[in-house]
Scaffold this motif. Sequence first.
Motif, PDB file in Angstrom:
ATOM      1  N   PRO A 215       0.834  -1.215   0.000  1.00  0.00           N
ATOM      2  CA  PRO A 215       0.000   0.000   0.000  1.00  0.00           C
ATOM      3  C   PRO A 215       0.862   1.257   0.000  1.00  0.00           C
ATOM      4  CG  PRO A 215      -0.729  -1.542   1.682  1.00  0.00           C
ATOM      5  CD  PRO A 215       0.556  -2.067   1.152  1.00  0.00           C
ATOM      6  N   ALA A 216       0.451   2.236  -0.794  1.00  0.00           N
ATOM      7  CA  ALA A 216       1.203   3.492  -0.869  1.00  0.00           C
ATOM      8  C   ALA A 216       1.105   4.227   0.466  1.00  0.00           C
ATOM      9  CB  ALA A 216       0.635   4.361  -1.982  1.00  0.00           C
ATOM     10  N   THR A 217       2.203   4.823   0.873  1.00  0.00           N
ATOM     11  CA  THR A 217       2.231   5.492   2.173  1.00  0.00           C
ATOM     12  C   THR A 217       2.439   7.001   2.048  1.00  0.00           C
ATOM     13  OG1 THR A 217       4.571   4.950   2.284  1.00  0.00           O
ATOM     14  CG2 THR A 217       3.068   3.466   3.434  1.00  0.00           C
ATOM     15  N   LEU A 218       2.430   7.483   0.819  1.00  0.00           N
ATOM     16  CA  LEU A 218       2.672   8.917   0.617  1.00  0.00           C
ATOM     17  C   LEU A 218       1.614   9.769   1.301  1.00  0.00           C
ATOM     18  CD1 LEU A 218       3.705   9.440  -3.112  1.00  0.00           C
ATOM     19  CD2 LEU A 218       4.970  10.127  -1.084  1.00  0.00           C
ATOM     20  N   VAL A 219       0.387   9.293   1.268  1.00  0.00           N
ATOM     21  CA  VAL A 219      -0.729  10.054   1.831  1.00  0.00           C
ATOM     22  C   VAL A 219      -1.481   9.166   2.801  1.00  0.00           C
ATOM     23  CG1 VAL A 219      -2.831  11.324   1.284  1.00  0.00           C
ATOM     24  CG2 VAL A 219      -0.946  11.287  -0.336  1.00  0.00           C
ATOM     25  N   LYS A 220      -1.850   9.746   3.947  1.00  0.00           N
ATOM     26  CA  LYS A 220      -2.570   8.945   4.939  1.00  0.00           C
ATOM     27  C   LYS A 220      -4.071   9.228   4.814  1.00  0.00           C
ATOM     28  CE  LYS A 220      -2.317   7.699   9.788  1.00  0.00           C
ATOM     29  NZ  LYS A 220      -3.109   8.391  10.765  1.00  0.00           N
ATOM     30  N   PRO A 221      -4.856   8.225   4.434  1.00  0.00           N
ATOM     31  CA  PRO A 221      -6.297   8.465   4.334  1.00  0.00           C
ATOM     32  C   PRO A 221      -6.932   8.594   5.715  1.00  0.00           C
ATOM     33  CG  PRO A 221      -5.765   6.203   3.766  1.00  0.00           C
ATOM     34  CD  PRO A 221      -4.474   6.865   4.086  1.00  0.00           C
ATOM     35  N   ASP A 222      -8.123   9.172   5.775  1.00  0.00           N
ATOM     36  CA  ASP A 222      -8.837   9.245   7.052  1.00  0.00           C
ATOM     37  C   ASP A 222      -9.205   7.842   7.531  1.00  0.00           C
ATOM     38  OD1 ASP A 222      -8.987  12.155   7.288  1.00  0.00           O
ATOM     39  OD2 ASP A 222     -10.230  12.030   5.497  1.00  0.00           O
ATOM     40  N   LEU A 223      -9.540   7.000   6.579  1.00  0.00           N
ATOM     41  CA  LEU A 223      -9.878   5.611   6.914  1.00  0.00           C
ATOM     42  C   LEU A 223      -9.006   4.718   6.032  1.00  0.00           C
ATOM     43  CD1 LEU A 223     -13.733   6.189   6.628  1.00  0.00           C
ATOM     44  CD2 LEU A 223     -12.469   5.979   8.769  1.00  0.00           C
ATOM     45  N   PRO A 224      -7.971   4.100   6.578  1.00  0.00           N
ATOM     46  CA  PRO A 224      -7.056   3.336   5.723  1.00  0.00           C
ATOM     47  C   PRO A 224      -7.705   2.084   5.122  1.00  0.00           C
ATOM     48  CG  PRO A 224      -6.383   3.257   8.050  1.00  0.00           C
ATOM     49  CD  PRO A 224      -7.581   4.121   7.990  1.00  0.00           C
ATOM     50  N   ALA A 225      -7.216   1.697   3.963  1.00  0.00           N
ATOM     51  CA  ALA A 225      -7.707   0.468   3.322  1.00  0.00           C
ATOM     52  C   ALA A 225      -7.282  -0.734   4.158  1.00  0.00           C
ATOM     53  CB  ALA A 225      -7.122   0.364   1.920  1.00  0.00           C
ATOM     54  N   THR A 226      -8.037  -1.815   4.058  1.00  0.00           N
ATOM     55  CA  THR A 226      -7.654  -3.020   4.786  1.00  0.00           C
ATOM     56  C   THR A 226      -7.173  -4.084   3.809  1.00  0.00           C
ATOM     57  OG1 THR A 226      -9.814  -4.060   4.672  1.00  0.00           O
ATOM     58  CG2 THR A 226      -9.444  -2.536   6.501  1.00  0.00           C
ATOM     59  N   ALA A 227      -6.457  -5.035   4.343  1.00  0.00           N
ATOM     60  CA  ALA A 227      -5.864  -6.068   3.477  1.00  0.00           C
ATOM     61  C   ALA A 227      -6.935  -6.906   2.791  1.00  0.00           C
ATOM     62  CB  ALA A 227      -4.954  -6.959   4.315  1.00  0.00           C
ATOM     63  N   ASP A 228      -8.112  -7.042   3.426  1.00  0.00           N
ATOM     64  CA  ASP A 228      -9.129  -7.904   2.808  1.00  0.00           C
ATOM     65  C   ASP A 228      -9.994  -7.188   1.775  1.00  0.00           C
ATOM     66  OD1 ASP A 228     -10.474  -6.413   4.684  1.00  0.00           O
ATOM     67  OD2 ASP A 228     -10.726  -8.085   6.089  1.00  0.00           O
ATOM     68  N   GLY A 229      -9.720  -5.908   1.509  1.00  0.00           N
ATOM     69  CA  GLY A 229     -10.399  -5.256   0.389  1.00  0.00           C
ATOM     70  C   GLY A 229     -11.319  -4.104   0.738  1.00  0.00           C
ATOM     71  N   VAL A 230     -11.407  -3.728   2.032  1.00  0.00           N
ATOM     72  CA  VAL A 230     -12.211  -2.553   2.382  1.00  0.00           C
ATOM     73  C   VAL A 230     -11.480  -1.324   1.854  1.00  0.00           C
ATOM     74  CG1 VAL A 230     -13.161  -1.162   4.273  1.00  0.00           C
ATOM     75  CG2 VAL A 230     -13.167  -3.662   4.429  1.00  0.00           C
ATOM     76  N   MET A 231     -12.213  -0.479   1.135  1.00  0.00           N
ATOM     77  CA  MET A 231     -11.575   0.665   0.471  1.00  0.00           C
ATOM     78  C   MET A 231     -11.206   1.751   1.473  1.00  0.00           C
ATOM     79  SD  MET A 231     -14.211   0.560  -2.706  1.00  0.00           S
ATOM     80  CE  MET A 231     -14.123   2.241  -3.227  1.00  0.00           C
ATOM     81  N   ALA A 232     -10.107   2.473   1.162  1.00  0.00           N
ATOM     82  CA  ALA A 232      -9.707   3.618   1.991  1.00  0.00           C
ATOM     83  C   ALA A 232     -10.751   4.723   1.857  1.00  0.00           C
ATOM     84  CB  ALA A 232      -8.344   4.129   1.534  1.00  0.00           C
ATOM     85  N   GLY A 233     -10.872   5.550   2.886  1.00  0.00           N
ATOM     86  CA  GLY A 233     -11.855   6.631   2.840  1.00  0.00           C
ATOM     87  C   GLY A 233     -11.227   7.984   3.122  1.00  0.00           C
ATOM     88  N   PHE A 234     -11.713   8.991   2.422  1.00  0.00           N
ATOM     89  CA  PHE A 234     -11.250  10.366   2.626  1.00  0.00           C
ATOM     90  C   PHE A 234     -12.470  11.261   2.863  1.00  0.00           C
ATOM     91  CE2 PHE A 234      -7.723   8.522   0.377  1.00  0.00           C
ATOM     92  CZ  PHE A 234      -6.592   9.197   0.797  1.00  0.00           C
ATOM     93  N   TYR A 235     -12.397  12.084   3.908  1.00  0.00           N
ATOM     94  CA  TYR A 235     -13.481  13.040   4.130  1.00  0.00           C
ATOM     95  C   TYR A 235     -13.246  14.317   3.313  1.00  0.00           C
ATOM     96  CZ  TYR A 235     -14.468  10.068   8.166  1.00  0.00           C
ATOM     97  OH  TYR A 235     -14.756   8.998   8.977  1.00  0.00           O
ATOM     98  N   GLU A 236     -11.982  14.652   3.126  1.00  0.00           N
ATOM     99  CA  GLU A 236     -11.619  15.890   2.422  1.00  0.00           C
ATOM    100  C   GLU A 236     -10.506  15.571   1.424  1.00  0.00           C
ATOM    101  OE1 GLU A 236     -13.018  18.756   3.063  1.00  0.00           O
ATOM    102  OE2 GLU A 236     -14.017  18.382   4.981  1.00  0.00           O
ATOM    103  N   TYR A 237     -10.336  16.469   0.465  1.00  0.00           N
ATOM    104  CA  TYR A 237      -9.151  16.380  -0.401  1.00  0.00           C
ATOM    105  C   TYR A 237      -7.933  16.764   0.432  1.00  0.00           C
ATOM    106  CZ  TYR A 237     -11.911  15.670  -4.564  1.00  0.00           C
ATOM    107  OH  TYR A 237     -12.757  15.119  -5.497  1.00  0.00           O
TER     108      TYR A 237
END
Lengths: 309, 536
Positions: free
Chosen positions: B52-74
């Motif tokens: 997983p890319a670590t350049l940007v930290k999402p508000d809700l990180p993706a999980t290994a089993d396929g749950v998508m990362a989430g962002f509240y804002e740009y």
Amino acid sequence: MVTLASRSRSVRRTANKPKLVNGAPAPNPVVRALKGIVLLICCAAVAIPFIGVISTSLADQDQITKAGGYVLWPSHPSFDAYAAIFRGGAVTRATLVSIGITLVGSLLSMAVVALLAYSLSRPGSFGHRPLLMLVLITMLFNAGMIPNYLLIKQLGLIDSWWALILPPVVSAFQVIIVRAFFMEVPREIIDAARIDGAGELQILTRIMLPLSKAVLAVVGLFQAVAYWSAFFNALLYINDPDKWPLSLVLRTYVVDNTAIGTDLPGEVVPPQQSLQMAILVVSLVPICLVYPFLQKHFAKGVVVGAVKG
Amino acid sequence: MANSALTRRRFLTLTGGAAAAVAGSGLLAACGTSTTPTTGGAGSVTFPEYAPATLVKPDLPATADGVMAGFYEYPANLATAFTSKPGEGLGNVTVLTNMFNPVPPSAGSNAYWQEVNNRLGATLDITMTPSADYLSKLSTIIAGGQLPDLTLISSKLAHRADVLTRMCADLSEFVSGSAVKDYPFLANIPRDAWLPTAYGGGIYGVPIPRGIAGTIFFSRNDLIRARSLNNAPASYAEFVTLAEGLTDAKANRWAFGGIKRVIVFVGTMLGVPNTWKAEGGKFVSEFETEQRKEAVARTAELYKKGLFHPDSLGGKLQVRDLFGNGTIALHGDGYAAWDTMAAAYKAAEIGAMPAPKAEGGGIAQHPAGAAAFAITAVKKGDKARIKQLLKICDWLAAPLGTTEYMFRKFGIEGTHYTMQNGKPVLTDKGKVEVKLPLEYVIDAPPVLGPGDKARVDAQRAYQEKVVPTMLRSPADGLYSATAVDKAGEMSKIIDAAELDIVSGRKPAAYWDEAVAAWKKAGGDAARAEYEKAVSS
């Protein structure tokens, strides 16, 4: 001598006689009303879809959502769909491309079809039977998409407008119509021209073509509609979107533009149904403008071609 | 390179199936026989290691089993992922892909496209084709024998394995295992998405990733609440009660619109396998299971109860609009439709309903959706060029939070978009020019948001409930020529049978007859090909 009694009988006879309209008995009012209703229903069946198309093209998302898809009368007309279509100039440019292809293609087609039909209409011309069979066979079999593509590629016509103009330039159906028309021209006229020293080309240009305006108008209109509406050849042969005809550009809106909204503020995407209907209106306008001027020839030409085989 | 040479007969072999599929002619298919493997196999392939890319930290990180990362804002501070131009020196890079947007202006009159070329250090020569007609275009290009540098390979392309293994580069040595680390954003694409790139023991493409959440059964929570109903049924019986409570024929309100999605949802409750079930190397189709038959029969009961819109059988309903205006309360659609419907139908409160187990006792296992939209193949060529083309793919896969992503999606700030309240707003120029279908060459893995926090949270909560136990198809990563070539004929048999049974025209027992016809039309052959692929 006319007596009172005979005059009275005459008046009664006149009273019983049905009223004539244009020499025919006037129909019963009930029958007239029923006919009117039937005609009204027929007109409505034709007009309502058109009204629906135009209305939906002017409707916004709220109205389309409330109507569950298609709107019959827009309460707050909006031209967003038309603005979206004409934004950026792609549609304007494609319209010019289509007009060019349609004009050149139709004129070329009329010329080629007339030449071929004339040669096939002369019974004594060399090999006209086998040639006619060759023409007819194209009505039954098509080479197919990939062989056609390879041919166009080998001719070096990829990304050229000639790839759109040349393949449909000869239509077997139209050759048959024009040939049938030419065959009905009295042989005496042609013989007279020949006695006067006219060659085949002169007979065609001075005698046959002036007599064949109606049927040529049919060929021209059929081909113009075909060139105007065709998108598939452009899809296969034209890679540069700047050279796309209108039908293909509009297809990208009708078939693929599945966006029904956007989460980005400031970007209001017209609803898909509005876009689709606006495109129908845009693509119909040119043909609707041309058709009334050709209608007279069109009807005549089709009938002539149909009854003379 | 000998394999890439196409004789006339070879070309007819390769393209015959595609031509038949798109032009309705079987003539070409009869001109030759395939000699390359008709089955792909993921078994012998070492897929790229997921990093997983670590350049940007999402508000809700993706999980290994396929749950998508989430962002509240740009993200406010964008990271620059590339310090050099990835395509420098490549010159002209030809691309063939499809598009879902209206055609953008060509490069000569498109400042965005020119800037893409500038940032890549190469000239992208993109041939764009409306998606509905893409298969025709692709078939002719293949027939012409000259593939572009990057080609979108449709999952519906007949003889796909043959085309890929003969005409496209095997990327295994560049991306297998840890080698993918040279392309950090391709390494950011989950393994599920790479499965359809495996053919004949090699990796023949880069996937365009999608979330595996697949289809979601959306509910109008406002309508459910207004009737004091339960929007989280715990069993099939409660689901029926909910549907009955939502239906009011006199008020033109119905629980359901589309037939197929209801069958699938009921099937999920009953435990229907995802397309195939594999036991000891033997494949069983979902259609052959009792649960699938039962799902159709139960949907027929729901139809008989009058819970479907009266025009459901025609298949021409504008279901989304009817869902948006409340005529229909429950509607199955792709996960991405959540955002688009929420934006279009602002008055509607849209929720997602996980399928419960039919007899109760928790949430059922949901079928995973396709993890890739399609794959992009790289033309055979010298290694240095392939590596640089993969660098371009890497650039195209840079995720949200990078300057590359923002440029790709919105263009140049100030010219094509402006930031307003933390969100990019396209200018008039942006609306016209930023339509280049780069996302259908390669794209970053999809994320939830950025958008309304409550919606992002609801989407995330749904995925956390459903995704960890998702049922993947054992046929993922395997290739069956029959399953592709006969897909239309086979699905027609099943679709017609479903409609006949649900509408009451045929009894539920008719299902067995339909499945027998499906097996004969290609089901058995597809099974054999999958079993062969697994064992090889």
